[in-house]
Every structure is written in structure tokens, then in C-alpha cells.
Design a protein around this motif. Structure first.
Motif, short mmCIF file in Angstrom:
data_model
loop_
_atom_site.label_atom_id
_atom_site.label_comp_id
_atom_site.label_asym_id
_atom_site.label_seq_id
_atom_site.Cartn_x
_atom_site.Cartn_y
_atom_site.Cartn_z
N CYS A 43 0.84 -1.20 0.00
CA CYS A 43 0.00 0.00 0.00
C CYS A 43 0.88 1.26 0.00
N CYS A 93 -5.89 -2.56 0.07
CA CYS A 93 -5.07 -2.52 1.27
C CYS A 93 -5.92 -3.15 2.38
N SER A 133 0.33 4.01 1.14
CA SER A 133 0.15 4.82 2.33
C SER A 133 0.73 4.16 3.58
N CYS A 134 0.48 2.86 3.76
CA CYS A 134 0.89 2.23 5.02
C CYS A 134 1.86 1.08 4.83
N CYS A 145 -5.00 1.72 8.08
CA CYS A 145 -4.22 2.46 7.08
C CYS A 145 -4.63 3.93 7.09
#
Ligand SMILES: [Zn+2]
Length: 395
Positions: A141, A159, A143-144, A164
Motif C-alpha cells: 500500500c 489494502c 500509504s501504510c 491504514c
């Protein structure tokens, strides 16, 4: 006038036009006006705003949506489409990139119809220079960094991390949105700051915020911070469909939330429903039923609902009074004393409900002459069966 008229008719034409030519209707005058360069003075071309444009895909990035869906997005060389400069176009999913045969650096046609998000319509492989790059879906992912997953039949990567940050902030924005809790004064920027500062971990925490929590955030005076807090507190009561929609269950839009609110009286009832119960609801397809069913199986989601209740959130279902209050009926066969419409009206007037399909949520089946398969199904499910006369006694 003529121009406006054809601009409107343009989409309905079986061929594409990019404008109209206005020409003087008198050949003598037309000739007299002569020609400048290559164009005659007696005619003028009026172009329509573009709904498609050619540009270059400079990069392909992925973004994380509210439900964790990872969507590839084309970063475009800015171009005007239908009067608006666009810089991004959705690519929907990995399969779509494959279908288009798109590479980073490609020259493409982007299209935009009305307010819809622009998308890549066509790729010109013949214009490649050799420097184009193939896009590869990331494994984690953006983002995370959690490893992203895709179900076998699905085309969309997701994700799976419910914590997240990207999923969270997207979900916060859904929750505060106009069709959900409608928390005016809060917006994506404030939400990000609240999350950054650790002031909230899920949207139920918004109801605990104090003036002092948000006043120090950029651009807030004491007074406006207080106004925001007050307006949040005012939204603790909302309608049942709004509440359902606000939960952000995948595939549940406003319309489905409304359908569910007609069928169920509380969140607990939806939670208790079996996959089959959900599938049997009119207007709810198997995919949506599955989404709802799975959502309520997740412990975190149930905890979230409990948390909302603890914070004093109440949803209002249309309270019905009358001696048939809360009872659900299905009718089968031909009735002698009254038509289906009349019976429906009578039941509803007394607070009951008439539904189309038999499921274990139904309290009574009213049986007329020549009952259909619903009769057998009701017997199978042990639903109380009322003959027409018995039903009339109930009224
Ligand atoms: Zn993530």
C-alpha cells in the motif's frame, strides 16, 4: 442560438463534430468579402468545448480509497477538456491498463463527460519513442506499506489494513460528508490534522473533541473552533438510512442504505440477517448482500458501532404505531374481500409492512385462493399462515 442548440444536440449525433461553420447565405456577398490567407471572410468556424483531448501520460500512480481499493491514476500533461484543465485520469484497475495497452509516457486521448472523472479513452502506440515504461502494480500500500491483496475473481487490489492512514482519512471524509453525518465545518484538511495529531483514531472520536483540541489547529480562532464543536454535537441524531450510509460499507450507496432502512428496523437486525436474508431483499444484488454480510462479520466494525452508541449517537427509524406495529406480512394467492393494494394500505395504516419475498424475517403469510410457491416456502420456514378470514379478524 443555433450554436447552443447544436452544442446540446451534439451528444445525440451518430457521428462526432467539433463545432459548426457559420457561412453567409448570399453567394454574391460571400464572393465580395474575399479570402484572407486560406479562409474566406464570409464564413467562420465556431468550435465546441472539447470533451476529448490528446495529451501525454507522464506517470501512473496509485491511490488508496475509503474501502482500501487501490486505483491506478494517470498523471497527465495538463490539458483542457470540456473547458476544464485536467491533470489526472482514472485508470480504474490493473486490467484496464492492460486492456488499453497503456505505458507511462504514452500519448493518449482523454475524455470527460459532464462531471465524471476523466478517463483514458485511447492510446497511440504508433507515437512511442521507445522511452515508454510499463506500469507495475506496487506490492504494498502506498500509504501504510501493508502488502496489498486481491481476491481471485476481483480485478481490484486492496489494502487490507483497516488502520491504514489513507483508508482512515478517506473514511473520515465519507463519515463527515453531506449524505452521512453532515459535519459542517470539518473538511479533509482538518481531518488530516486531527489524525496527524492523534486526536482521533476513528470517526466516533470526533464527538469527543473539545474546543481546545481544534483551536490550535491552523487558522482557527477560539470562536470558530467552538462553532465547529457545537455543530458536531448537534449531529448526534440522524436518520436510519444516513446512519447506514455513514458506516461506509463497500458497495452501499445512499439508495441501498434507504432500501435497507425500509426492510430492517435497526442495525442489530441487519447484523443478525443471514446472507440469504440479504440476498432476498428486493433491489439488493448478491455482491451488495455479500458486502453487507462481510462487514458485519468483522469485529472491529461491531466495536465501531458500539462506540458510536456510547458516544450518544442515535438514529431515528420511522416509529410506527398501531396494532400491527413492526409486523411483516407477505400475501399470496387471490383475495376475495379486497385487492392487494387495499390490503397493503390497511396493514401499513396499522403500522405493519407488506413485503414481496418470504424469508425468516416475515411474521405472517396471508393466503388467498390458489396460493403460489410462497405458501410452501412459508411452511418450510415455519412462518405463521393466515387464511383471509383469520387475517380480517386481526384488523
Ligand atoms: Zn494501506
Amino acid at each position: 442560438m443555433f450554436y447552443e442548440e447544436w452544442k446540446k444536440k451534439r451528444d445525440a449525433l451518430p457521428y462526432e463534430i467539433d463545432g459548426i461553420v457559420v457561412s453567409i447565405n448570399n453567394n454574391d456577398i460571400f464572393d465580395k468579402l474575399g479570402i484572407v490567407g486560406k479562409s474566406p471572410r464570409g464564413a467562420i468556424a465556431l468550435k465546441f468545448p472539447l470533451i476529448e483531448a490528446v495529451t501525454i501520460v507522464e506517470d501512473i500512480k496509485v491511490q488508496v480509497g475509503r474501502t482500501g481499493a487501490i486505483t491506478p491514476v494517470a498523471i497527465l500533461k495538463p490539458v483542457e477538456v470540456n473547458g476544464v484543465i485536467i491533470t489526472r485520469a482514472t485508470l480504474h484497475n490493473e486490467k484496464e491498463i492492460e486492456r488499453l495497452g497503456l505505458k507511462i509516457g504514452d500519448t493518449v486521448v482523454v475524455g470527460r463527460a459532464g462531471d465524471v472523472v476523466p478517463e483514458v479513452v485511447k492510446v497511440f502506440p504508433e507515437l512511442r519513442t521507445g522511452k515508454e515504461k510499463r506500469f507495475k502494480m506496487p506490492e504494498t500500500c502506498p500509504s501504510c506499506n501493508t502488502k496489498i491483496i486481491k481476491k481471485e475473481k476481483d480485478v481490484i487490489w486492496r489494502c487490507p489494513n483497516s488502520n491504514c492512514f489513507a483508508r482512515k482519512s478517506k473514511y473520515f471524509n465519507h463519515f463527515i460528508g453531506r449524505s452521512a453525518f453532515n459535519l459542517e465545518g470539518l473538511g479533509p484538511k482538518i481531518v488530516e490534522k486531527l489524525l496527524d495529531q492523534g486526536l482521533v483514531t476513528d470517526p466516533s472520536d470526533l464527538f469527543d473533541l473539545k474546543t481546545g483540541d481544534i483551536a490550535p489547529l491552523e487558522r482557527f480562532g477560539e470562536k470558530s473552533a467552538e462553532n465547529i464543536i457545537q455543530s458536531i454535537q448537534k449531529r448526534k441524531k440522524l436518520s436510519f438510512p444516513r446512519f447506514i450510509y455513514a458506516l461506509g460499507i463497500r458497495n452501499i450507496g445512499i439508495k441501498t442504505a434507504l432500501d435497507l432502512s425500509h426492510y430492517f428496523k435497526s442495525i442489530e437486525e441487519i447484523k443478525r440477517a443471514s446472507l440469504n436474508d440479504l440476498k432476498n431483499i428486493k433491489d439488493i444484488g448478491p455482491i451488495v448482500a455479500q458486502s453487507i454480510f462481510e462487514w458485519f462479520k468483522e469485529e472491529d466494525n461491531i466495536k465501531f458501532i458500539d462506540k458510536l452508541k456510547e458516544k450518544g449517537i442515535v438514529y431515528e427509524t420511522k416509529e410506527k404505531t398501531g396494532k400491527l406495529k413492526g409486523l411483516k406480512f407477505v400475501v399470496t394467492g387471490t383475495l376475495i374481500s379486497m385487492s392487494r393494494e387495499i390490503i397493503k394500505e390497511k396493514i401499513e395504516a396499522l403500522g405493519g409492512e407488506v413485503l414481496q419475498t418470504i424469508s425468516k424475517n416475515i411474521d405472517y403469510l396471508i393466503v388467498g385462493e390458489n396460493p403460489g410457491f410462497k405458501y410452501d416456502k412459508a411452511k418450510e420456514l415455519n412462518i405463521k399462515i393466515l387464511k383471509e378470514k383469520e387475517f380480517l379478524k386481526m384488523l
